[in-house]
Design an enzyme around this catalytic site. Structure first.
Site, mmCIF file in Angstrom:
data_model
loop_
_atom_site.group_PDB
_atom_site.id
_atom_site.type_symbol
_atom_site.label_atom_id
_atom_site.label_comp_id
_atom_site.label_asym_id
_atom_site.label_seq_id
_atom_site.Cartn_x
_atom_site.Cartn_y
_atom_site.Cartn_z
ATOM 1 N N TRP A 1 0.818 -1.304 0.054
ATOM 2 C CA TRP A 1 -0.121 0.118 0.085
ATOM 3 C C TRP A 1 0.849 1.114 0.007
ATOM 4 C CZ3 TRP A 1 -4.321 -0.545 -2.130
ATOM 5 C CH2 TRP A 1 -5.118 -1.544 -1.870
ATOM 6 N N ASP B 1 -1.772 6.313 6.750
ATOM 7 C CA ASP B 1 -2.694 5.412 5.957
ATOM 8 C C ASP B 1 -3.163 4.404 6.998
ATOM 9 O OD1 ASP B 1 -4.434 3.753 4.950
ATOM 10 O OD2 ASP B 1 -2.980 3.247 3.197
ATOM 11 N N LYS C 1 -12.443 -2.220 6.483
ATOM 12 C CA LYS C 1 -11.883 -3.090 7.323
ATOM 13 C C LYS C 1 -12.145 -3.071 8.680
ATOM 14 C CE LYS C 1 -8.756 -3.139 3.726
ATOM 15 N NZ LYS C 1 -8.067 -2.361 3.001
HETATM 16 C C1 LIG Z 1 -7.559 -1.714 2.032
HETATM 17 C C2 LIG Z 1 -6.338 -0.559 1.877
HETATM 18 C C3 LIG Z 1 -6.204 0.318 1.062
HETATM 19 C C4 LIG Z 1 -7.287 0.641 -0.085
HETATM 20 O O1 LIG Z 1 -8.354 1.247 0.158
HETATM 21 P P1 LIG Z 1 -9.556 1.528 -0.787
HETATM 22 O O2 LIG Z 1 -10.573 1.784 0.031
HETATM 23 O O3 LIG Z 1 -9.979 0.208 -1.604
HETATM 24 O O4 LIG Z 1 -9.080 2.380 -1.749
HETATM 25 C C5 LIG Z 1 -5.194 1.233 1.179
HETATM 26 N N1 LIG Z 1 -4.337 1.274 2.069
HETATM 27 C C6 LIG Z 1 -4.457 0.136 3.030
HETATM 28 C C7 LIG Z 1 -3.465 0.037 4.228
HETATM 29 C C8 LIG Z 1 -5.363 -0.658 2.855
HETATM 30 O O5 LIG Z 1 -5.464 -1.737 3.810
#
Ligand SMILES: *Cc1c(COP(=O)(O)O)cnc(C)c1O
Length: 361
Positions: free
Chosen positions: A102, A172, A196
């Protein structure tokens, strides 16, 4: 059919109590004669849902008053673009620590928009470790330093926010937010896609220190891409994802009933510790991540006989343990054990793993 133990990486399991509340709120909700999906986002009923969700999130994370909370669309991926656009001018450098898939995506997007510098990249360890902070090549005067506290695919978690210099820390937290208390004041921006640990896909939380809303770059952006405009408009520049916002609110209320994030941390630490212990004690299962950086939320593991991967997954599914297939880039298995996945689910997985090993190793 009964509910299974769902180890999906995302969209992921939601608490049963939340699902039952949603069910109770359909087809009629709060004396409106309709559901939350069917009324205006500007109605007093929805405004109270939105405000309560924000208040509960602020309480859970102890978000200081000098931070704005935004509820946006577009997922974490959209933030990969909005962060450099909002927080840095074209001549400024943005710093990225890359510890997995990511972070790699985030910096790729930043590079397309601004001068982006990778302070360190854990590629050499195949993203199973974090480069020591003394080796990070940070840019003096960087607009911010971005990192991914929990890399969802590799299962690598940086458990404490790094002490950095003047650059605001941007995190993030898509796959770790609400799993434990965090000191929000250490961050300039925290963002997370919902699917999540917050709620259903379709809504993204951005927690941003208010002084960052005044950065020049925002003035020239289209309003729909500007954090400042979203903050000013109460995250309602256009129609927000009302249903996802309402469900996120139900999850926040559920977390408060569980005892808040200190209680979640205790539970999550216990779940992770029991699963890693089972993996480490077995010669048949292994996890490649440096112990100091093992994730509480996403636990990848491999079988000593990869030719049995398919049977492991088929048998696990038949036993009510689903979505254990590892990400295609890593292989093997991955158990995502977010807030809504109980110790009971983890215990069921551990006994299945022991039984499979006994029969097949
Ligand atoms: C799932 C995830 C993303 C992507 O998220 P979207 O909502 O699909 O854009 C980005 N960063 C991390 C750490 C993730 O777990």
């Amino acid at each position: 059919m009964t509910r299974v133990f769902n180890f999906s990486a995302g969209p992921a399991a939601l608490p049963l109590e939340v699902l039952e509340q949603i069910q109770a709120d359909i087809p009629e909700w709060m004396g409106t004669g309709m559901t939350v999906m069917e009324l205006s986002h500007r109605s007093k009923e929805f405004i109270s849902v939105a405000e309560q969700a924000e208040a509960d999130l602020r309480e859970l994370l102890a978000i200081p008053d000098d931070y704005a909370v935004l509820f946006l669309q577009g997922g974490a991926t959209t933030q990969f673009a909005l962060l450099p656009l909002n927080l840095a001018g074209p001549e400024q450098t943005v710093d990225y620590l890359v510890t997995g898939a990511w972070g790699t995506k985030a910096v790729k997007e930043a590079k397309a928009l601004r001068r982006a510098n990778v302070v360190a990249d854990a590629a050499d360890s195949n993203y199973t470790d974090v480069p020591p902070q003394v080796s990070w090549q940070c840019t003096p005067g960087a607009a911010y330093l971005h990192y991914t506290p929990n890399e969802t695919i590799g299962g690598v978690e940086i458990h404490e926010p790094p002490a950095v210099g003047a650059a605001p820390l941007v995190a993030d937290m898509s796959s770790t937010i609400l799993s434990r208390p965090v000191d929000v004041s250490r961050f300039g921006v925290i963002y997370a896609g919902a699917q999540k640990n917050i709620g259903p896909a379709g809504i993204t939380v951005v927690i941003i220190r208010k002084d960052l809303l005044a950065r020049d770059a925002q003035a020239s952006l289209p309003r729909i891409l500007s954090y400042a405009a979203h903050a000013e408009g109460g995250s309602m520049l256009n129609t927000p994802p009302t249903f996802a916002w309402y469900v996120a609110g139900l999850v926040f209320a559920w977390l408060k009933r569980q005892g808040g994030l200190a209680a979640m941390a205790e539970m999550n630490h216990g779940k992770a510790a029991s699963l890693y212990a089972a993996i480490d004690e077995s010669p048949f299962y292994s996890n490649p991540v440096a112990p100091a950086y093992r994730s509480w939320m996403n636990v990848p593991f491999t079988l000593a006989k990869p030719e049995l991967d398919g049977e492991f997954l088929t048998e696990a599914t038949a036993a009510g343990l689903t979505n254990l297939k590892g990400h295609r880039s890593v292989g093997g298995m991955r158990a995502s054990i977010y807030n809504a996945v109980s110790q009971e689910a983890v215990d069921a997985l551990i006994s299945f793993m022991a039984d499979f090993e006994r029969r097949r190793a």
